[in-house]
Scaffold this motif. Structure first.
Motif, PDB file in Angstrom:
ATOM      1  N   ASN A  70       1.836   0.612   0.240  1.00  0.00           N
ATOM      2  CA  ASN A  70       0.589   0.232   1.086  1.00  0.00           C
ATOM      3  C   ASN A  70       0.443  -1.272   1.126  1.00  0.00           C
ATOM      4  O   ASN A  70       0.910  -1.950   0.374  1.00  0.00           O
ATOM      5  CB  ASN A  70      -0.703   1.163   0.669  1.00  0.00           C
ATOM      6  CG  ASN A  70      -0.842   0.667  -0.875  1.00  0.00           C
ATOM      7  OD1 ASN A  70      -1.281  -0.294  -1.234  1.00  0.00           O
ATOM      8  ND2 ASN A  70      -0.925   2.099  -1.891  1.00  0.00           N
ATOM      9  N   GLY A  71      -0.612  -1.544   1.703  1.00  0.00           N
ATOM     10  CA  GLY A  71      -1.039  -2.898   2.106  1.00  0.00           C
ATOM     11  C   GLY A  71      -1.466  -3.601   0.766  1.00  0.00           C
ATOM     12  O   GLY A  71      -1.405  -4.771   0.440  1.00  0.00           O
ATOM     13  N   MET A  96       6.812  -5.619   6.831  1.00  0.00           N
ATOM     14  CA  MET A  96       5.513  -4.764   6.708  1.00  0.00           C
ATOM     15  C   MET A  96       5.280  -3.928   7.591  1.00  0.00           C
ATOM     16  O   MET A  96       5.263  -4.378   9.059  1.00  0.00           O
ATOM     17  CB  MET A  96       4.408  -6.035   6.933  1.00  0.00           C
ATOM     18  CG  MET A  96       3.017  -5.725   6.709  1.00  0.00           C
ATOM     19  SD  MET A  96       2.571  -5.128   5.051  1.00  0.00           S
ATOM     20  CE  MET A  96       2.309  -6.937   4.639  1.00  0.00           C
ATOM     21  N   LYS A 114      -4.922   0.145   2.653  1.00  0.00           N
ATOM     22  CA  LYS A 114      -4.882  -1.277   3.321  1.00  0.00           C
ATOM     23  C   LYS A 114      -3.839  -1.103   4.275  1.00  0.00           C
ATOM     24  O   LYS A 114      -2.558  -1.189   3.835  1.00  0.00           O
ATOM     25  CB  LYS A 114      -4.731  -2.324   2.357  1.00  0.00           C
ATOM     26  CG  LYS A 114      -5.087  -3.735   3.210  1.00  0.00           C
ATOM     27  CD  LYS A 114      -5.123  -4.980   2.254  1.00  0.00           C
ATOM     28  CE  LYS A 114      -6.493  -4.763   1.467  1.00  0.00           C
ATOM     29  NZ  LYS A 114      -6.721  -6.191   0.514  1.00  0.00           N
ATOM     30  N   ASP A 115      -4.198  -1.310   5.593  1.00  0.00           N
ATOM     31  CA  ASP A 115      -3.046  -1.250   6.748  1.00  0.00           C
ATOM     32  C   ASP A 115      -2.301  -2.564   6.771  1.00  0.00           C
ATOM     33  O   ASP A 115      -2.733  -3.605   5.851  1.00  0.00           O
ATOM     34  CB  ASP A 115      -3.505  -1.095   7.965  1.00  0.00           C
ATOM     35  CG  ASP A 115      -4.360  -1.957   8.433  1.00  0.00           C
ATOM     36  OD1 ASP A 115      -4.234  -3.176   8.145  1.00  0.00           O
ATOM     37  OD2 ASP A 115      -5.234  -1.507   9.232  1.00  0.00           O
ATOM     38  N   GLY A 116      -1.205  -2.732   7.264  1.00  0.00           N
ATOM     39  CA  GLY A 116      -0.094  -4.033   7.254  1.00  0.00           C
ATOM     40  C   GLY A 116      -0.885  -5.142   8.049  1.00  0.00           C
ATOM     41  O   GLY A 116      -0.704  -6.276   7.470  1.00  0.00           O
ATOM     42  N   ALA A 174      -3.356  -6.685   5.396  1.00  0.00           N
ATOM     43  CA  ALA A 174      -2.306  -7.169   4.304  1.00  0.00           C
ATOM     44  C   ALA A 174      -1.925  -8.515   4.784  1.00  0.00           C
ATOM     45  O   ALA A 174      -1.663  -9.479   3.872  1.00  0.00           O
ATOM     46  CB  ALA A 174      -1.394  -6.205   3.588  1.00  0.00           C
ATOM     47  N   THR A 175      -1.393  -8.466   5.845  1.00  0.00           N
ATOM     48  CA  THR A 175      -0.849  -9.748   6.345  1.00  0.00           C
ATOM     49  C   THR A 175      -1.888 -10.915   6.706  1.00  0.00           C
ATOM     50  O   THR A 175      -1.534 -12.046   6.136  1.00  0.00           O
ATOM     51  CB  THR A 175      -0.173  -9.514   8.120  1.00  0.00           C
ATOM     52  OG1 THR A 175       0.620  -8.504   7.732  1.00  0.00           O
ATOM     53  CG2 THR A 175       0.100 -10.740   8.556  1.00  0.00           C
TER      54      THR A 175
END
Length: 231
Positions: free
Chosen positions: A41-42, A59, A66-68, A71-72
C-alpha cells in the motif's frame, strides 16, 4: 545519480501479491535491474522508499491505507528519497493520468503493456527522462494547458523556435522537440548531434527554467507557445 555500471534499484508497490510477483519476474530477468523491495500500500511504499533508497518506484494507484497518488505526492516532496515514480494501473483514465503527473510521477504505464514496455519504462525513468509518448503528450496538454490560450497564427512545423528568456536558440529547439514527445535518442537523430549533447541541453533547460522534469518542460513549452497542439 545512477552510475552506468550500477543496477537500477526498483521498489514494487501494489496491493496484489501476484501482480508484484509478475513484475518482479519480468524486471529481474532484465539486465541491469534489481528489485530491492515490495510494498502492499502507499503507506508501506513511503516507509520502504525511505529505507531502501530505490531509483525507480513502480506505483499502483488504487490501494488501501494510502493510495498511489497520495504516496507519490509525499515521496516526490521528500528530498531524502530521490526516486522517480512510474505509475502502473489497469485504468486508462485521463483523471488518473493528470493526477499522477501533477503529483510528480515521471511516467504512466498501463498494466496491459508488454513485459518489454515495462522494462523499457523503468530504464527510461531511471535515466531521468519522462515516459511520454506523443499520444500521452497530447492528453497531458489537453488537461493542463488552458484551451482559451491564444495561439500563433502561423502553424508551420518548420518554423524555428523562439528563444525564451535564459535559453539559447538550441536549447529552445531541444525544448520544442521534447514537447513533441521525442526521446533523447530521437532528438539526437533529428538534430544530428550526440545523445550526450542532448542530455546536457535538456538538463540546462530544466535548470534554467527551474522545472522539475520533462513533463513540466512539455507543459511550459505549450503554455509559452514554443509549440502548439497538432505540431
Amino acid at each position: 545519480m545512477i552510475n552506468d555500471h550500477d543496477p537500477i534499484r526498483v521498489l514494487l508497490v501494489d496491493d496484489h501479491e501476484l501482480v508484484r510477483y509478475g513484475f518482479r519476474v519480468i524486471l529481474e530477468l532484465a539486465e541491469g535491474i534489481e528489485v530491492v523491495g515490495e510494498a502492499g500500500n502507499g503507506e508501506e511504499a513511503v516507509q520502504r522508499a525511505r529505507a531502501l533508497t530505490p531509483d525507480v518506484i513502480c506505483m499502483d494507484v488504487q490501494m488501501p491505507v494510502k493510495d498511489g497518488l497520495a504516496a507519490t505526492r509525499e515521496l516526490v516532496a521528500d528530498p531524502t528519497v530521490g526516486a522517480a515514480v512510474l505509475i502502473l494501473t489497469t485504468f486508462d483514465r485521463d483523471d488518473y493520468l493528470f493526477q499522477a503527473l501533477a503529483a510528480g510521477a515521471s511516467g504512466f504505464l498501463l498494466k496491459n503493456a508488454s513485459p518489454e514496455n515495462l522494462v523499457e519504462a523503468v530504464r527510461v525513468i531511471a535515466a531521468g527522462e519522462a515516459l511520454l509518448s506523443p499520444a500521452v503528450t497530447r492528453r497531458v496538454i489537453s488537461g493542463f494547458v488552458p484551451p482559451q490560450q491564444p495561439r500563433p497564427s502561423s502553424g508551420s512545423t518548420d518554423q524555428r523556435p523562439v528563444p525564451t528568456p535564459a535559453l539559447t536558440e538550441r536549447e529552445a529547439e531541444v525544448l520544442q522537440l521534447v514537447a513533441q514527445g521525442m526521446s533523447n535518442a530521437e532528438i539526437a537523430a533529428a538534430l544530428v548531434v550526440g545523445e550526450a549533447t542532448v542530455k546536457t541541453h535538456v538538463s540546462n533547460v530544466l535548470a534554467k527554467l527551474q522545472l522539475r522534469d520533462r513533463i513540466q518542460a512539455v507543459i511550459y513549452a505549450y503554455e509559452h507557445r514554443l509549440v502548439t497542439p497538432g505540431t
